[in-house]
Design an enzyme around this catalytic site. Sequence first.
Site, PDB file in Angstrom:
ATOM      1  N   LEU A  35      18.079 -40.442 -16.642  1.00 61.37           N
ATOM      2  CA  LEU A  35      18.708 -39.602 -15.615  1.00 61.37           C
ATOM      3  C   LEU A  35      19.597 -38.534 -16.243  1.00 61.37           C
ATOM      4  CD1 LEU A  35      19.682 -42.422 -13.083  1.00 61.37           C
ATOM      5  CD2 LEU A  35      17.558 -41.073 -13.192  1.00 61.37           C
ATOM      6  N   HIS A  36      19.484 -37.318 -15.711  1.00 58.69           N
ATOM      7  CA  HIS A  36      20.342 -36.207 -16.142  1.00 58.69           C
ATOM      8  C   HIS A  36      20.957 -35.569 -14.902  1.00 58.69           C
ATOM      9  CE1 HIS A  36      16.980 -33.812 -14.790  1.00 58.69           C
ATOM     10  NE2 HIS A  36      16.175 -34.329 -15.721  1.00 58.69           N
ATOM     11  N   HIS A  39      18.841 -35.171 -11.768  1.00 62.47           N
ATOM     12  CA  HIS A  39      18.680 -36.360 -10.920  1.00 62.47           C
ATOM     13  C   HIS A  39      19.947 -36.613 -10.095  1.00 62.47           C
ATOM     14  CE1 HIS A  39      15.865 -37.428 -14.352  1.00 62.47           C
ATOM     15  NE2 HIS A  39      15.080 -37.590 -13.310  1.00 62.47           N
ATOM     16  N   GLN A  63       0.638 -42.246 -14.266  1.00 58.89           N
ATOM     17  CA  GLN A  63       0.681 -40.788 -14.310  1.00 58.89           C
ATOM     18  C   GLN A  63       0.706 -40.237 -15.736  1.00 58.89           C
ATOM     19  OE1 GLN A  63       4.458 -40.905 -11.929  1.00 58.89           O
ATOM     20  NE2 GLN A  63       5.032 -39.130 -13.139  1.00 58.89           N
ATOM     21  N   ASP A 152       9.536 -30.195 -10.425  1.00 58.21           N
ATOM     22  CA  ASP A 152       8.107 -30.531 -10.347  1.00 58.21           C
ATOM     23  C   ASP A 152       7.593 -29.988  -9.017  1.00 58.21           C
ATOM     24  OD1 ASP A 152       7.316 -32.690 -12.626  1.00 58.21           O
ATOM     25  OD2 ASP A 152       9.427 -32.809 -12.084  1.00 58.21           O
ATOM     26  N   GLN A 155       4.232 -31.151  -7.630  1.00 64.52           N
ATOM     27  CA  GLN A 155       4.393 -32.540  -7.198  1.00 64.52           C
ATOM     28  C   GLN A 155       5.034 -32.601  -5.810  1.00 64.52           C
ATOM     29  OE1 GLN A 155       5.923 -35.983  -9.694  1.00 64.52           O
ATOM     30  NE2 GLN A 155       7.858 -35.349  -8.756  1.00 64.52           N
ATOM     31  N   SER A 187      15.392 -31.395 -17.846  1.00 63.84           N
ATOM     32  CA  SER A 187      14.228 -32.276 -17.843  1.00 63.84           C
ATOM     33  C   SER A 187      14.509 -33.423 -18.803  1.00 63.84           C
ATOM     34  CB  SER A 187      12.993 -31.503 -18.338  1.00 63.84           C
ATOM     35  OG  SER A 187      11.986 -32.413 -18.734  1.00 63.84           O
ATOM     36  N   SER A 188      14.011 -34.604 -18.448  1.00 60.46           N
ATOM     37  CA  SER A 188      14.192 -35.748 -19.355  1.00 60.46           C
ATOM     38  C   SER A 188      13.493 -35.473 -20.681  1.00 60.46           C
ATOM     39  CB  SER A 188      13.625 -37.019 -18.723  1.00 60.46           C
ATOM     40  OG  SER A 188      14.230 -37.236 -17.470  1.00 60.46           O
ATOM     41  N   ARG A 189      12.507 -34.581 -20.686  1.00 58.84           N
ATOM     42  CA  ARG A 189      11.751 -34.292 -21.917  1.00 58.84           C
ATOM     43  C   ARG A 189      12.472 -33.292 -22.820  1.00 58.84           C
ATOM     44  NH1 ARG A 189       7.037 -35.237 -18.262  1.00 58.84           N
ATOM     45  NH2 ARG A 189       5.859 -36.937 -19.194  1.00 58.84           N
TER      46      ARG A 189
HETATM   47  O1  PAF Z   1       9.168 -36.834 -10.777  1.00 56.10           O
HETATM   48  C1  PAF Z   1       9.157 -37.992 -11.242  1.00 56.10           C
HETATM   49  O2  PAF Z   1      10.108 -38.445 -11.918  1.00 56.10           O
HETATM   50  C2  PAF Z   1       7.955 -38.897 -10.995  1.00 56.10           C
HETATM   51  O3  PAF Z   1       6.783 -38.164 -10.990  1.00 56.10           O
HETATM   52  C3  PAF Z   1       8.090 -39.741  -9.715  1.00 56.10           C
HETATM   53  C4  PAF Z   1       8.157 -38.870  -8.466  1.00 56.10           C
HETATM   54  C5  PAF Z   1       9.326 -40.623  -9.800  1.00 56.10           C
HETATM   55  C6  PAF Z   1       6.855 -40.655  -9.559  1.00 56.10           C
HETATM   56  O4  PAF Z   1       6.709 -41.506 -10.653  1.00 56.10           O
END
Ligand code: PAF
Length: 280
Positions: A35-36, A39, A63, A152, A155, A187-189
């Site tokens: 988490l950052h 989030h 995923q 995202d 998404q 981003s976590s990345r």
């Molecule tokens: O955005 C994300 O962190 C993921 O794609 C999610 C929505 C938690 C689904 O695994």
Amino acid sequence: MPAPRVVRTVKALRNALTPWRKNKRIALVPTMGALHAGHISLVRLARRRADRVVVSIFVNPAQFAPHEDFSRYPRTWKEDLAKLSAEKVDLVFAPGVEDIYPQDFATKVSLEGPALGLETDFRPHFFAGVATVVAKLLIECMPDIAIFGEKDYQQLQVVKRMAADLDLPVKIVGAPIVREKDGLALSSRNVYLSPAERAAAPTLHRVLAEVAASIRKGAPIGPTLDRGRATIKSAGFKLDYLEARHATTLEPVTSGKDGPIRLLVAARIGATRLIDNLAV
Ligand code: PAF
């Protein structure tokens, strides 16, 4: 600060939620942990919009493709829990892989519409994995609202479409991207980036802002995107896509009149793949 209550099974989640259902609005914030501040902004939005905030933490194997970063995806459970406890989150749902995908699991959500193209061209497995786990989390939790970051963006549109198409009784809410001072989307990345890559990374947001400004002034979309693509490549990225799409259907647009328009980019720098987007 007391740690939030953690439940690890669907049964325990449902038991914890039952008393709240009578008269409390429940918000779910689905996450993969690590988490950052982005989030945390989702958690705060959830808090403003609901009486009880549930955060799920589940690194969803479905995923990730076999060659992707599932095993090295950052896992920071202790820090995550401390952050959620500072936000006074009411409940954390942290299931194990076997709780979400028991051995005989055989169902997948299949998608079209906003799931076609963009990420799907480069990560064909991705949205089926996301949509399947998000459908499960929404059905397991049955929140009044669920919050997803606009970082995202595709998404978010896929999840909105799926919730509408499957008549899931939940309002899907998007939350704005949180950025570093230099424009890089959190981003976590980002923890994967070397100092040199980190220095180049804000190019993505800078190009999005330049392209958006040009389109707003009436510049033709095709050549403007081409210039943006060249700038991103010359900053050392391997570009997956930079596209202008309709903001909700994500269908291609050819003129400013086809809007509202969203610009979306995905590019790799070193071993790290970054995505970003911006409204025109
Ligand atoms: O955005 C994300 O962190 C993921 O794609 C999610 C929505 C938690 C689904 O695994």
